[in-house]
Design an enzyme around this catalytic site. Structure first.
Site, PDB file in Angstrom:
ATOM      1  N   GLY A  40      97.643  -4.165  -6.724  1.00 27.87           N
ATOM      2  CA  GLY A  40      98.205  -3.847  -5.404  1.00 27.87           C
ATOM      3  C   GLY A  40      98.388  -2.349  -5.195  1.00 27.87           C
ATOM      4  O   GLY A  40      98.680  -1.910  -4.088  1.00 27.87           O
ATOM      5  N   SER A 189     109.058  17.662   4.080  1.00 32.27           N
ATOM      6  CA  SER A 189     109.491  16.787   5.183  1.00 32.27           C
ATOM      7  C   SER A 189     108.336  16.006   5.778  1.00 32.27           C
ATOM      8  O   SER A 189     108.316  15.724   6.975  1.00 32.27           O
ATOM      9  CB  SER A 189     110.171  17.614   6.272  1.00 32.27           C
ATOM     10  OG  SER A 189     109.184  18.343   6.974  1.00 32.27           O
ATOM     11  N   GLY A 190     107.356  15.661   4.943  1.00 34.60           N
ATOM     12  CA  GLY A 190     106.319  14.727   5.385  1.00 34.60           C
ATOM     13  C   GLY A 190     106.926  13.333   5.432  1.00 34.60           C
ATOM     14  O   GLY A 190     108.135  13.154   5.233  1.00 34.60           O
ATOM     15  N   ILE A 192     106.915  10.777   3.421  1.00 30.76           N
ATOM     16  CA  ILE A 192     107.597  10.277   2.216  1.00 30.76           C
ATOM     17  C   ILE A 192     108.977  10.937   2.084  1.00 30.76           C
ATOM     18  O   ILE A 192     109.993  10.261   1.891  1.00 30.76           O
ATOM     19  CB  ILE A 192     106.738  10.505   0.955  1.00 30.76           C
ATOM     20  CG1 ILE A 192     105.453   9.651   1.022  1.00 30.76           C
ATOM     21  CG2 ILE A 192     107.527  10.188  -0.317  1.00 30.76           C
ATOM     22  CD1 ILE A 192     104.476   9.874  -0.120  1.00 30.76           C
ATOM     23  N   GLU A 211     111.863  22.388   4.231  1.00 33.07           N
ATOM     24  CA  GLU A 211     110.439  22.312   4.609  1.00 33.07           C
ATOM     25  C   GLU A 211     109.915  23.736   4.750  1.00 33.07           C
ATOM     26  O   GLU A 211     110.516  24.555   5.436  1.00 33.07           O
ATOM     27  CB  GLU A 211     110.308  21.547   5.943  1.00 33.07           C
ATOM     28  CG  GLU A 211     108.947  21.644   6.611  1.00 33.07           C
ATOM     29  CD  GLU A 211     107.810  21.129   5.745  1.00 33.07           C
ATOM     30  OE1 GLU A 211     107.853  19.967   5.301  1.00 33.07           O
ATOM     31  OE2 GLU A 211     106.853  21.908   5.509  1.00 33.07           O
ATOM     32  N   VAL A 278     106.353  16.941  -2.118  1.00 31.33           N
ATOM     33  CA  VAL A 278     105.511  18.014  -1.579  1.00 31.33           C
ATOM     34  C   VAL A 278     104.053  17.575  -1.455  1.00 31.33           C
ATOM     35  O   VAL A 278     103.140  18.385  -1.501  1.00 31.33           O
ATOM     36  CB  VAL A 278     105.632  19.284  -2.458  1.00 31.33           C
ATOM     37  CG1 VAL A 278     107.015  19.891  -2.322  1.00 31.33           C
ATOM     38  CG2 VAL A 278     105.332  18.970  -3.930  1.00 31.33           C
ATOM     39  N   VAL A 280     100.746  14.545  -2.119  1.00 33.94           N
ATOM     40  CA  VAL A 280     100.102  13.814  -3.212  1.00 33.94           C
ATOM     41  C   VAL A 280      98.727  14.419  -3.461  1.00 33.94           C
ATOM     42  O   VAL A 280      98.168  15.078  -2.589  1.00 33.94           O
ATOM     43  CB  VAL A 280      99.978  12.299  -2.889  1.00 33.94           C
ATOM     44  CG1 VAL A 280     101.338  11.642  -2.779  1.00 33.94           C
ATOM     45  CG2 VAL A 280      99.166  12.058  -1.633  1.00 33.94           C
ATOM     46  N   ALA A 327      97.641   3.709   3.872  1.00 32.19           N
ATOM     47  CA  ALA A 327      97.090   2.446   3.398  1.00 32.19           C
ATOM     48  C   ALA A 327      96.049   1.877   4.358  1.00 32.19           C
ATOM     49  O   ALA A 327      94.986   1.405   3.929  1.00 32.19           O
ATOM     50  CB  ALA A 327      98.230   1.445   3.212  1.00 32.19           C
ATOM     51  N   HIS A 452     108.946  -7.648  30.515  1.00 37.20           N
ATOM     52  CA  HIS A 452     110.285  -7.078  30.743  1.00 37.20           C
ATOM     53  C   HIS A 452     111.354  -8.045  30.228  1.00 37.20           C
ATOM     54  O   HIS A 452     111.227  -9.239  30.448  1.00 37.20           O
ATOM     55  CB  HIS A 452     110.496  -6.867  32.246  1.00 37.20           C
ATOM     56  CG  HIS A 452     111.876  -6.397  32.574  1.00 37.20           C
ATOM     57  ND1 HIS A 452     112.277  -5.095  32.372  1.00 37.20           N
ATOM     58  CD2 HIS A 452     112.964  -7.067  33.057  1.00 37.20           C
ATOM     59  CE1 HIS A 452     113.547  -4.977  32.735  1.00 37.20           C
ATOM     60  NE2 HIS A 452     113.996  -6.158  33.147  1.00 37.20           N
TER      61      HIS A 452
END
Ligand SMILES: Cc1cc2nc3c(=O)[nH]c(=O)nc-3n(C[C@H](O)[C@H](O)[C@H](O)COP(=O)(O)OP(=O)(O)OC[C@H]3O[C@@H](n4cnc5c(N)ncnc54)[C@H](O)[C@@H]3O)c2cc1C
Length: 473
Positions: A40, A189-190, A192, A211, A278, A280, A327, A452
């Protein structure tokens, strides 16, 4: 003796690898997947899924602590960090077991161990330290006409800021904490970094996010990122943008960070734990790619629109094949890859159509061009906005803080991009993704009926706003 020859061998069983394997099996290929640690991949075990389970606990906790606002009473609200993590691990396990089931159902052979590509068509699998699942083949030599690399990515380790498993966490430890930190520094501050910052802040930690770029959530539209930032700050999160963590001094059970504030000053901050988020880097090492001459740029494998590398018979998909490292991008690349191998004629990957979601509170979701990017590309644009403030469903939910923004090409009426911040926007964005895929114009969106009361009505109002016809603002 076990069969060692396949049509397609996929290295890695993440969302890229396992979805590709299923589609390849459906197309009639004899397929094997090599995996060295967890069926997975990151998404199921250490990424998308367990973080959403953690964030759900945080959301429920938040709601319970605000019960009064809904006319309800709930007293002595507390949480058990161990139980929160146990639930998250259980959700991940259930999904990982599901992938194992799908492999069996689709007659996909799992080979357990670490793969190295010796030559096109040939791989060697070495033993893994992790125990193999039942029915998996073991180490040895295997052959396949097509080899698809889906080895994913791992946390980027910046010198001095790398995870140490104890005081400085990567996402692995942040998801499975030994204790709830009272104070936390999140570097980056991405998506993740912000999801963890949101989780820990909601559960009461003092959270500081640093950041290096001027904007948090740097890939998002500037207005949406600024809106999200305001909400986070209202919740008590401290955010320093355009700033840099220069140094981490580790104490026995805390860390002192020296932060360059970007304005010529430095600050020190002592925290219980640090999360290093920071970015991957692609898992390109140990696969024999240099020897094979597979082209790698900026740490990821270079592919064409059909996921072919420069070496015939070798393909790459997902995080290892470059950004955006998501993903659903990995899955879609895998489908394109095997459809093309089959000789079908899939559309090549169009990265503008890949949505991005951040499941913080409030959520952020987007697809296509930001306003700034559209301008940079010299589009003459129309921008429409709809704040959550006037939406009946948002108010009924007690979630009236948010914004929907759309960017159109003035000349053609083509929807170029959509950007949202607010509750459940990660569920809404797909409406715009479909619209963009169908090359929808403003006219068609305006003629579409939205139910609505729903949050989705704001998606239409934003379009109406872009064309000077807004009704409910
Ligand atoms: C905390 C966190 C939250 C995230 N949240 C989201 C989200 O909400 N939505 C989203 O879209 N994305 C999210 N992501 C990103 C997402 O997890 C990745 O984009 C996705 O997992 C990439 O899939 P993949 O198939 O390319 O690789 P992976 O899922 O990384 O799988 C690669 C697999 O290959 C195996 N492998 C590597 N090398 C070898 C080898 N030599 N031999 C055998 N096996 C090998 C690895 O063990 C691994 O299981 C998140 C990531 C993190 C870390």
């Amino acid at each position: 003796m076990a069969d060692t020859a396949f049509d397609i061998i996929i290295i890695g069983s993440g969302p890229g690898g396992y979805v590709t394997a299923i589609r390849a099996a459906q197309l009639g290929f004899k397929v094997a997947v090599v995996e060295r640690s967890f069926i997975g991949g990151i998404c199921t075990n250490w990424g998308c899924i367990p973080t959403k389970a953690l964030l759900r606990s945080a959301d429920v906790y938040h709601l319970m602590t605000h019960a009064k606002e809904f006319g309800l009473s709930a007293e002595n609200i507390s949480y058990d960090p161990k139980a929160v993590v146990t639930r998250s691990r259980g959700v991940a396990k259930r999904l990982a077991d599901g992938v194992g089931f799908l492999f069996k159902k689709n007659k996909i052979q799992v080979i357990w161990g670490e793969a190295n590509i010796d030559a096109p068509g040939k791989i060697t699998v070495k033993a893994s330290k992790v125990e193999a699942p039942k029915g998996a083949l073991g180490p040895g030599a295997y052959q396949a006409k097509h080899i698809i690399i889906a080895t994913g990515a791992r946390p980027r380790a910046l010198p001095g800021l790398e995870g140490d498993g104890k005081l400085v966490w990567t996402y692995f430890e942040a998801m499975n904490p030994d204790k709830m930190p009272k104070s936390l520094l999140v570097i980056g501050s991405g998506a993740i970094g912000i999801e963890f910052a949101s989780f820990y802040r909601t559960l009461g930690a003092d959270v500081t996010v640093v950041e290096v770029l001027p904007q948090i959530l740097p890939v998002e539209d500037a207005e949406i990122a600024a809106f999200a930032r305001k909400q986070f700050e209202k919740q008590g999160m401290k955010i320093m943008s355009g700033a840099k963590v220069a140094k981490l001094d580790k104490k026995k059970d805390s860390v002192v960070a020296t932060i360059d504030d970007g304005k010529g000053g430095t600050q020190t901050l002592e925290v219980d734990r640090v999360i290093s988020a920071v970015g991957v880097v692609g898992n390109v090492e140990g696969l024999g790619l240099e020897k094979l001459g597979v082209k790698i740029e900026r740490g990821t494998i270079v592919i064409d629109g059909y996921c072919k590398t420069n070496v015939p018979g070798i393909y790459a998909i997902g995080d290892v094949a470059g950004p955006p490292m998501l993903a659903h991008k990995a899955e879609h690349e895998g489908i394109i890859c095997v459809e093309a191998i089959k000789g079908n004629k899939p559309h090549p990957m169009d990265k503008r159509m890949i949505p991005g979601c951040t499941y913080c509170s409030p959520q952020v979701a987007s697809v296509g061009l930001t306003e700034a990017k559209a301008k940079e590309l010299k589009y003459d644009i129309r921008v429409g906005r709809c704040p959550f403030l006037g939406n009946g469903k948002a108010i009924a939910l007690g979630e009236d803080q948010g914004l929907v923004k759309v960017v159109f090409d003035k000349k053609t009426g083509q929807l170029l991009g959509a950007h949202m911040v607010g509750t459940e926007v990660t569920e809404l964005i797909q409406g715009y993704v479909i619209a963009m895929n169908l090359e929808t114009t403003e006219e068609e969106l305006i003629h579409t009926i939205f139910p609505h009361p729903t949050l989705s009505e704001m998606m239409k109002e934003a379009v109406l706003d872009a064309y000077g016809r807004v009704l409910n603002i």
